[in-house]
Design a protein around this motif. Structure first.
Motif: not given
Length: 131
Positions: A72-74, A109-113, A118-121
């Motif tokens: 997927p592309q997030w 892209f990090q939308p929160g604090t 993360y992306l898995d392998p």
């Protein structure tokens, strides 16, 4: 309300089902339900499938081999994530260091604090959530 069924697992498609199972095993501490065969197993109906053993026999994570898997592309909708996993942690920085060491990639892209993506392998998004 009376339940119709009991939730058992979530399954992730991936190109390397044993490799991704080991990755999530390192995160959760859960063991694989079996080890990979030494060679091709044409007579094994479960050759494309491996699960983690959750303590106490609760819901778990399974991994299904899909040779032409497209991650997927997030964020975005061209190849949507369709599902993702969240893991609670007391310390985001300490958990991130350990994740990166076992092959996770931090998404740009990090939308929160209070959580991190993360992306898995295999490219599946998942989050660490600060508790």
């Amino acid at each position: 309300m009376t339940a119709i069924a009991t939730f058992a697992l979530v399954a992730l498609d991936c190109p390397d089902h044993f490799g991704l199972a080991r990755f999530y095993s390192a995160i959760t501490g859960w063991e694989l339900d079996r080890e990979p065969p030494d060679g091709p197993s044409p007579d094994d109906p479960d050759a494309d499938w491996v699960q983690l053993r959750a303590p106490g026999g609760g819901a778990t994570i399974a991994f299904q081999h899909v040779p032409d898997h497209r991650p997927p592309q997030w964020p975005g909708t061209e190849h949507p994530q369709q599902a993702h996993l969240d893991f609670d942690v007391p310390d985001l920085d300490a958990a991130e260091e350990r994740l990166l060491a076992i092959g996770a990639r931090k998404h740009e892209f990090q939308p929160g604090t209070t959580f991190r993506v993360y992306l898995d392998p295999a490219g599946h998004p998942f989050c660490l959530v600060q508790t």
